[in-house]
Design a protein around this motif. Structure first.
Motif, PDB file in Angstrom:
ATOM      1  N   ILE A 248       0.847  -1.198   0.000  1.00 39.52           N
ATOM      2  CA  ILE A 248       0.000   0.000   0.000  1.00 39.52           C
ATOM      3  C   ILE A 248       0.879   1.243   0.000  1.00 39.52           C
ATOM      4  O   ILE A 248       1.788   1.363   0.828  1.00 39.52           O
ATOM      5  N   ALA A 249       0.631   2.158  -0.927  1.00 33.44           N
ATOM      6  CA  ALA A 249       1.287   3.461  -0.920  1.00 33.44           C
ATOM      7  C   ALA A 249       0.297   4.463  -0.336  1.00 33.44           C
ATOM      8  O   ALA A 249      -0.676   4.846  -0.986  1.00 33.44           O
ATOM      9  N   ALA A 250       0.521   4.845   0.934  1.00 34.01           N
ATOM     10  CA  ALA A 250      -0.355   5.822   1.597  1.00 34.01           C
ATOM     11  C   ALA A 250       0.088   7.210   1.152  1.00 34.01           C
ATOM     12  O   ALA A 250       0.966   7.833   1.765  1.00 34.01           O
ATOM     13  N   ASN A 251      -0.501   7.686   0.081  1.00 31.47           N
ATOM     14  CA  ASN A 251      -0.030   8.905  -0.582  1.00 31.47           C
ATOM     15  C   ASN A 251      -0.612  10.176   0.048  1.00 31.47           C
ATOM     16  O   ASN A 251      -1.561  10.132   0.822  1.00 31.47           O
ATOM     17  N   ASP A 301       0.859  -3.269   8.531  1.00 33.06           N
ATOM     18  CA  ASP A 301       1.500  -2.314   9.426  1.00 33.06           C
ATOM     19  C   ASP A 301       2.348  -1.381   8.580  1.00 33.06           C
ATOM     20  O   ASP A 301       2.562  -1.619   7.387  1.00 33.06           O
ATOM     21  N   ARG A 302       2.835  -0.319   9.219  1.00 30.74           N
ATOM     22  CA  ARG A 302       3.757   0.569   8.532  1.00 30.74           C
ATOM     23  C   ARG A 302       4.991  -0.245   8.167  1.00 30.74           C
ATOM     24  O   ARG A 302       5.483  -1.042   8.972  1.00 30.74           O
ATOM     25  N   GLU A 311       3.671 -12.421   5.920  1.00 29.06           N
ATOM     26  CA  GLU A 311       2.452 -12.480   6.724  1.00 29.06           C
ATOM     27  C   GLU A 311       1.781 -11.119   6.883  1.00 29.06           C
ATOM     28  O   GLU A 311       0.675 -11.038   7.405  1.00 29.06           O
ATOM     29  N   ASN A 312       2.442 -10.037   6.468  1.00 25.88           N
ATOM     30  CA  ASN A 312       1.897  -8.693   6.649  1.00 25.88           C
ATOM     31  C   ASN A 312       2.014  -7.882   5.373  1.00 25.88           C
ATOM     32  O   ASN A 312       2.973  -8.032   4.608  1.00 25.88           O
ATOM     33  N   VAL A 313       1.027  -7.015   5.172  1.00 22.36           N
ATOM     34  CA  VAL A 313       1.047  -6.091   4.039  1.00 22.36           C
ATOM     35  C   VAL A 313       1.738  -4.810   4.485  1.00 22.36           C
ATOM     36  O   VAL A 313       1.360  -4.215   5.502  1.00 22.36           O
ATOM     37  N   GLY A 314       2.738  -4.389   3.743  1.00 27.18           N
ATOM     38  CA  GLY A 314       3.473  -3.175   4.094  1.00 27.18           C
ATOM     39  C   GLY A 314       2.765  -1.925   3.613  1.00 27.18           C
ATOM     40  O   GLY A 314       2.285  -1.862   2.484  1.00 27.18           O
ATOM     41  N   ILE A 315       2.668  -0.919   4.482  1.00 24.18           N
ATOM     42  CA  ILE A 315       2.083   0.379   4.130  1.00 24.18           C
ATOM     43  C   ILE A 315       3.213   1.406   4.112  1.00 24.18           C
ATOM     44  O   ILE A 315       3.874   1.629   5.130  1.00 24.18           O
TER      45      ILE A 315
END
Length: 717
Positions: A248-251, A301-302, A311-315
């Motif tokens: 995820i790119a939290a723009n 998580d961030r 196991e985790n999606v990176g933001i």
């Protein structure tokens, strides 16, 4: 993953050597077991501490190895520690030598590296990344931040209208990541990344599906303040169906309250320079994104707080405007590609395969196809088989045109480079004869022999079944410059339940106008032509004006939808108003007693409107037997002539034809006489526009007509 696995054993070395000595080297067991066997007997016999350290390590092999020694220690706690130190070779094979060795190699990083060894003599295929997200959340802007182009500024309405692709060589990625790559001690072996920039609006579901179909990894761009939007959820659903890993790119972090921008810095640096309140504000927004992902069963998580990306999606917080966090975004993207995709990647060898993104007309080139090559190689001497509108077609490649590195295949600033051969993965423009039959979304396959051509045609024609555009018998005319845009328009109009008579590519011609003229005779609100990025030819323009056919023209799909929707409402209201103006309304009236002002020629009586409305020049029938009894000539109220009288009104009417006391009498109920055709028309088209009492008058009239004879049993149906 390999880093974590190597770190965890070193944290608690004192409590596990007795188990691990059974798995591998004899060197370690001779030194370590002599020291640790003296410590463990006392601990095992009293508190059994072996179980606790193994749970902390959370490694599967250690769990199995610690359970069995613990069970044995409960039975003979005093003997086993002594025997372990004295007779290790005898008791180690009896415990579980066959189970432990196969599980340790799975844990160790060396064997994982063996599976991804790259043959230096071969060309490795670059991973394909697709960028998804809601409209205006900054997908193209993020690419512009590193590409140095201004595609976003030149796009109509600021919305990406066609799929584009840009190749980022590994040298560029390393330059973008800078010190972050060195700090992480990451060595990238992928040759680069090909990024497909798919439009974010819902209209481009088909195009986005094509983009994701060839993707190895994805970036979902989300406005950190706006959060997940309809197209974001749609993108997530698409990725889940395709089982494509993503980040995820939290723009737009620069819009967080109190944020102080630091041009081009990585996230960790710029984040530390923010106030505590600003940091908390950003984290609150990120937690909301995590909550939405959690609802979809994606732990997240961030990115800098994640150790296990499996196991985790990176933001990754980013700002395309200030270029903050762009380094971090490409670091995580390339790291994930290296970690998860290198095993899946193949070498660019053998006959090429690709997906047609767009079919376009280029000045001086004729029909060209933009293709994302996802397998093998294409040569300018090759023949290709591709999907057409009805079947697979064959063509000879005339030229392969590749955009310069970091340029955009959809909107290049400079001319393409002509090349002899192109390797997967790449975005390429192909020119050749016979490409006008190509269909966006279809496959392109290199096929040079008769057998290859036959096999390729068979495979491609199976896929064409889902691409064809079906049309209705009556409806609007849709024209677009590309099949991708055409499919998007058809989908949007179909979703709004608007019938389509013709959907095709190219400018508006005279035949298109003729089709619309035929539609106008039966359905005026559908007599329109919608053109995306096209114009009307001179002869067609004249026909449009002479026959008053509406032509909607724009290079933004949603402008066309809105303009047509407003026009359609206006036309329908206008047509309805004209129809209602000439419509004879149902009504029931009663002649008031003692209100006969003239008996005949014409009869003038006072009446009460019981239901519906009366107007001059409407025929009347008696409510007793349905016989005709004259026509209303004029309506007066308080000595003034009026155009109509509605329910509850008491007015004087002049009726030509009857004589009071003979054909009509006081207290008699009369109905406005409506022909059966008018009744049917009202029920089909205007029933919803009638008031409750007008509907009541209509139903009373129908019941009266049906009661007159057996032949009228179904009158008004």
């Amino acid at each position: 993953m390999s880093e974590e696995k190597t770190k965890k054993p070193t944290k608690e070395p004192a409590k596990k050597p007795t188990v691990k000595s059974t798995k591998k080297p004899a060197k370690k067991s001779t030194k370590e077991t002599t020291k640790k066997s003296t410590k463990e007997p006392a601990k095992k016999s009293t508190k059994k501490p072996i179980k606790k350290p193994t749970k902390k390590s959370a490694v599967k092999p250690t769990k199995e190895t610690t359970k069995k020694p613990a069970a044995k220690s409960t039975k003979k706690p005093t003997k086993k520690p002594v025997e372990k130190s004295a007779k290790k070779p005898a008791k180690e094979p009896t415990k579980k030598p066959a189970v432990k060795p196969p599980k340790e190699p799975i844990k160790e990083s060396p064997k994982k590296e063996e599976t991804v060894e790259v043959d230096e003599g071969k060309r490795l295929k670059a991973p394909i990344c697709v960028i998804l997200g809601h409209i205006d959340h900054g997908k193209t802007s993020i690419l512009d931040a590193v590409r140095g182009t201004a595609v976003q500024a030149r796009e109509a309405g600021g919305i990406t209208q066609q799929i584009g692709a840009s190749y980022f060589p590994i040298e560029t990625i390393e330059e973008i990541c800078g010190d972050l790559l060195k700090k992480g001690s990451i060595k990238l072996r992928i040759p680069g990344i090909l990024i497909v920039d798919t439009p974010g609006h819902a209209a481009f579901l088909n195009l986005r599906t094509r983009g994701a179909s060839v993707a190895d990894i994805a970036i979902v761009v989300v406005d950190v303040l706006a959060g997940f939007q309809p197209q974001t959820f749609e993108s997530m659903r698409l990725l889940k169906q395709r089982k494509i890993p993503f980040l995820i790119a939290a723009n737009k972090t620069d819009k967080v309250a109190g944020w102080k921008s630091h041009e081009g810095e990585n996230f960790s640096k710029t984040f530390k320079k923010q106030t505590v309140d600003t940091q908390k504000a950003l984290d609150r927004n990120l937690y909301e994104l995590m909550g939405e992902l959690s609802k979809m069963s994606y732990p997240s998580d961030r990115y800098d707080r994640i150790r296990n990306y499996t196991e985790n999606v990176g933001i990754v917080p980013t700002s395309a405007k200030t270029h903050e966090g762009i380094q971090d975004l490409f670091l995580v993207l390339s790291g994930l590609a290296e970690q998860f995709l290198l095993k899946k990647l193949v070498y660019s060898e053998g006959p090429g395969e690709g997906t047609i993104l767009e079919v376009t007309e280029e000045m001086g080139m004729g029909t060209t196809i933009n293709v994302i090559i996802h397998k093998g190689t294409f040569s300018k001497t090759d023949s290709i088989v591709f999907g057409g509108r009805d079947k697979a077609h064959q063509a000879k490649i005339r030229a392969l045109l590749e955009p310069k590195e970091l340029d955009e295949i959809r909107d290049p600033r400079e001319k393409f480079n002509s090349i002899d051969m192109v390797h997967a993965a790449a975005g390429v423009k192909i020119t050749g004869s016979g490409l006008s039959e190509a269909v966006a979304g279809a496959q392109v396959m290199v096929a040079n022999t008769a057998e290859e051509i036959a096999n390729a045609k068979k495979l491609i024609e199976e896929e064409l079944k889902v691409i064809r555009i079906d049309t209705d018998k009556e409806g609007i005319i849709i024209k677009a410059d590309t099949l991708g845009a055409l499919e998007a328009l058809v989908k949007e109009f179909r979703d709004r339940k608007i019938p389509i008579k013709l959907a095709d590519i190219g400018d508006i011609n005279k035949n298109n106008v003729s089709e619309a003229i035929v539609v106008k005779e039966k359905a005026p609100s559908l007599a329109a032509i919608v053109g995306f990025n096209v114009t009307a030819l001179p002869d067609a323009q004249e026909e449009l004006e002479v026959n008053d056919i509406e032509f909607f023209q724009s290079d933004i799909i949603y402008t066309l939808l809105d303009e047509y929707a407003h026009w359609k409402i206006e036309i329908e209201q206008k047509l309805k108003a004209e129809s209602l103006k000439d419509l004879t309304y149902p009504a029931k009236i009663k002649i008031l007693p003692g209100m006969t002002f003239r008996a005949k020629r014409p009869a003038i009586v006072g009446v009460e409107v019981l239901s519906g409305r009366i107007v001059p020049r409407v025929p009347l029938i008696r409510g007793t037997d349905g016989k005709k009894c004259g026509t209303i000539q004029q309506i007066q109220e308080s000595g003034q002539s009026i155009r109509e009288a509605k329910k509850g009104s008491e007015v004087a009417v002049s009726i030509r034809g009857p004589t009071v006391g003979r054909q009509i009498t006081e207290d008699m109920e009369l109905y406005v006489d409506l022909p059966e055709g008018v009744v049917r028309r009202i029920k089909e088209k205007f029933y919803e526009d009638l008031t409750v009492d007008e509907r009541e008058a209509l139903e009373d009239l129908i019941n009266l007509k049906r009661s007159l004879s057996e032949d009228n049993k179904y009158w008004g149906y």
